[in-house]
Design an enzyme around this catalytic site. Structure first.
Site, PDB file in Angstrom:
ATOM      1  N   VAL A 225      13.562  35.935  79.505  1.00 25.07           N
ATOM      2  CA  VAL A 225      13.690  37.344  79.203  1.00 25.07           C
ATOM      3  C   VAL A 225      12.412  38.079  79.203  1.00 25.07           C
ATOM      4  O   VAL A 225      12.284  39.156  79.726  1.00 25.07           O
ATOM      5  CB  VAL A 225      14.430  37.450  78.019  1.00 25.07           C
ATOM      6  CG1 VAL A 225      14.494  39.054  77.771  1.00 25.07           C
ATOM      7  CG2 VAL A 225      16.004  37.075  77.950  1.00 25.07           C
ATOM      8  N   GLU A 226      11.436  37.461  78.821  1.00 24.55           N
ATOM      9  CA  GLU A 226       9.984  38.145  78.806  1.00 24.55           C
ATOM     10  C   GLU A 226       9.475  38.267  79.900  1.00 24.55           C
ATOM     11  O   GLU A 226       9.006  39.290  80.395  1.00 24.55           O
ATOM     12  CB  GLU A 226       9.178  37.246  77.483  1.00 24.55           C
ATOM     13  CG  GLU A 226       9.432  37.473  76.347  1.00 24.55           C
ATOM     14  CD  GLU A 226       9.408  38.926  75.613  1.00 24.55           C
ATOM     15  OE1 GLU A 226       8.562  39.909  76.231  1.00 24.55           O
ATOM     16  OE2 GLU A 226       9.472  38.996  74.351  1.00 24.55           O
ATOM     17  N   SER A 227       9.189  37.068  80.848  1.00 25.10           N
ATOM     18  CA  SER A 227       8.374  37.258  82.074  1.00 25.10           C
ATOM     19  C   SER A 227       9.102  36.652  83.256  1.00 25.10           C
ATOM     20  O   SER A 227       8.387  36.592  84.155  1.00 25.10           O
ATOM     21  CB  SER A 227       7.092  36.285  81.612  1.00 25.10           C
ATOM     22  OG  SER A 227       7.210  35.067  81.646  1.00 25.10           O
ATOM     23  N   TYR A 311      17.462  43.353  73.541  1.00 25.40           N
ATOM     24  CA  TYR A 311      16.616  41.955  73.673  1.00 25.40           C
ATOM     25  C   TYR A 311      17.330  40.994  73.357  1.00 25.40           C
ATOM     26  O   TYR A 311      17.342  39.812  73.619  1.00 25.40           O
ATOM     27  CB  TYR A 311      15.144  42.288  73.308  1.00 25.40           C
ATOM     28  CG  TYR A 311      14.320  41.314  73.247  1.00 25.40           C
ATOM     29  CD1 TYR A 311      13.634  40.975  74.363  1.00 25.40           C
ATOM     30  CD2 TYR A 311      14.259  40.392  71.859  1.00 25.40           C
ATOM     31  CE1 TYR A 311      12.606  39.664  74.362  1.00 25.40           C
ATOM     32  CE2 TYR A 311      13.392  39.352  72.001  1.00 25.40           C
ATOM     33  CZ  TYR A 311      12.775  39.018  73.356  1.00 25.40           C
ATOM     34  OH  TYR A 311      11.751  38.090  73.372  1.00 25.40           O
TER      35      TYR A 311
END
Length: 326
Positions: A225-227, A311
């Site tokens: 999800v982040e990168s 998120y």
């Protein structure tokens, strides 16, 4: 808190500032290796070198300043505070946020109020501008837009975002109105999957999961999800690397966020600590990774930030897919 009480609080600081002539100013803390790295990275991106006063800020935007400041929401006010683990005062917060982004500001509000360029009125203010009160300045905050600012108000209160209750004495612009975060090569950094994606880091995720007793798939889901498993990603808020760790957080953990192995270990420690802090609640641990533990504690649950509200289910859905679920 009413606007009147808020005004009284900051004026008490003005009195304190008058008294503080008997007390030497706190020395600016020496930069740690982590913050030195963050400054060096930002300088490389912007083609500048950090110096005394406000350094040039080529690769930094006002939006990054605001997003960086949000991680300290809920931190208690402490007079003279410069360490978010213990507490921050108004100018300590401002100095820390800009330092995280590689920009050096003086320690106290009256000196910070002389940095950058003047903005004529609040109507012309942009996110990331400094808003100051008093002449010389006795209080300072970071403008977030819509007539609001993030600041450390007074003893007994916490860092928060609130409406500006009176006309600022001055508004100072430290960074350009808008720029894009760039990679070391000069191109805009966008998360793109590496060849192999999750498989590239599978063994590292597994080792850290076992070491810190984390739920299966959590670390890989966060990285997804982040990168999108990109170890060189740099977000518009300044978060770096595979696990998108903010420079200040990386410095506190003693890791290089752009080193995937260090980033995985640092993220695992953060998530393990979050799970302990929130009695094993996975949604709250994930929310704290995104918005900070202080924000989760402040709101008694997942903070009402659109980014964080989106998120948490994204990470949980990624976990389910990685663990063979729908």
């Amino acid at each position: 808190m009413s606007a009147g009480i808020a005004g009284i609080g900051v004026r008490m600081q003005e009195i304190n500032r008058m008294i503080v002539g008997l007390v030497p100013r706190a020395a600016e803390p020496a930069a740690t290796s982590g913050t030195d790295f963050a400054s060096a990275l930002t300088s490389a991106l912007s083609g500048t070198t950090a110096t005394s006063g406000a350094s040039a800020s080529g690769g930094v935007s006002g939006g990054q300043v605001v997003e960086n400041a949000k991680q300290y929401l809920g931190v208690p006010y402490v007079w003279g505070g410069t360490d978010p683990a213990k507490g921050l005062d108004c100018s300590g917060l401002v100095q820390l946020v800009y330092k995280n982004l590689g920009i050096t500001l003086p320690r106290v509000a009256e000196d910070q109020a002389q940095q950058g360029t003047a903005v004529p009125s609040l109507d012309q203010a942009k996110p990331g501008d400094l808003v100051t009160f008093g002449n010389p300045a006795y209080h300072i905050g970071i403008y977030t837009g819509d007539g609001k600012m993030i600041h450390a108000p007074e003893p007994g209160a916490q860092v928060r975002e609130q409406k500006i209750w009176e006309t600022p004495t001055s508004i100072r612009r430290i960074v350009p109105e808008a720029t894009s975060a760039v990679s070391a090569s000069g191109s805009v950094a966008r998360p793109t999957a590496l060849s192999g994606g999750a498989a590239t880091y599978e063994s590292a995720f597994a080792a850290a999961t076992a070491k810190y007793g984390l739920p299966q798939g959590l670390l890989s889901a966060v990285a997804s999800v982040e990168s999108n498993y990109n170890p060189t990603a740099v977000s518009s808020a300044g978060a770096q690397g595979l696990m998108q760790i903010m420079p200040a957080t990386a410095a506190g953990l003693g890791v290089n966020a752009l080193d995937p192995m260090q980033a995985i270990d640092g993220a695992a420690r953060l998530l393990s600590g979050n799970l302990k802090s929130f009695n094993g609640s996975l949604p709250l641990a994930i929310a704290a990774y995104n918005a900070g533990s202080g924000a989760v504690q402040k709101y008694g649950g997942i903070p009402p930030f659109a980014e964080t509200q989106n998120y948490v289910p994204k990470v949980q859905a990624a976990m389910a897919r990685l663990n063979g679920g729908a």
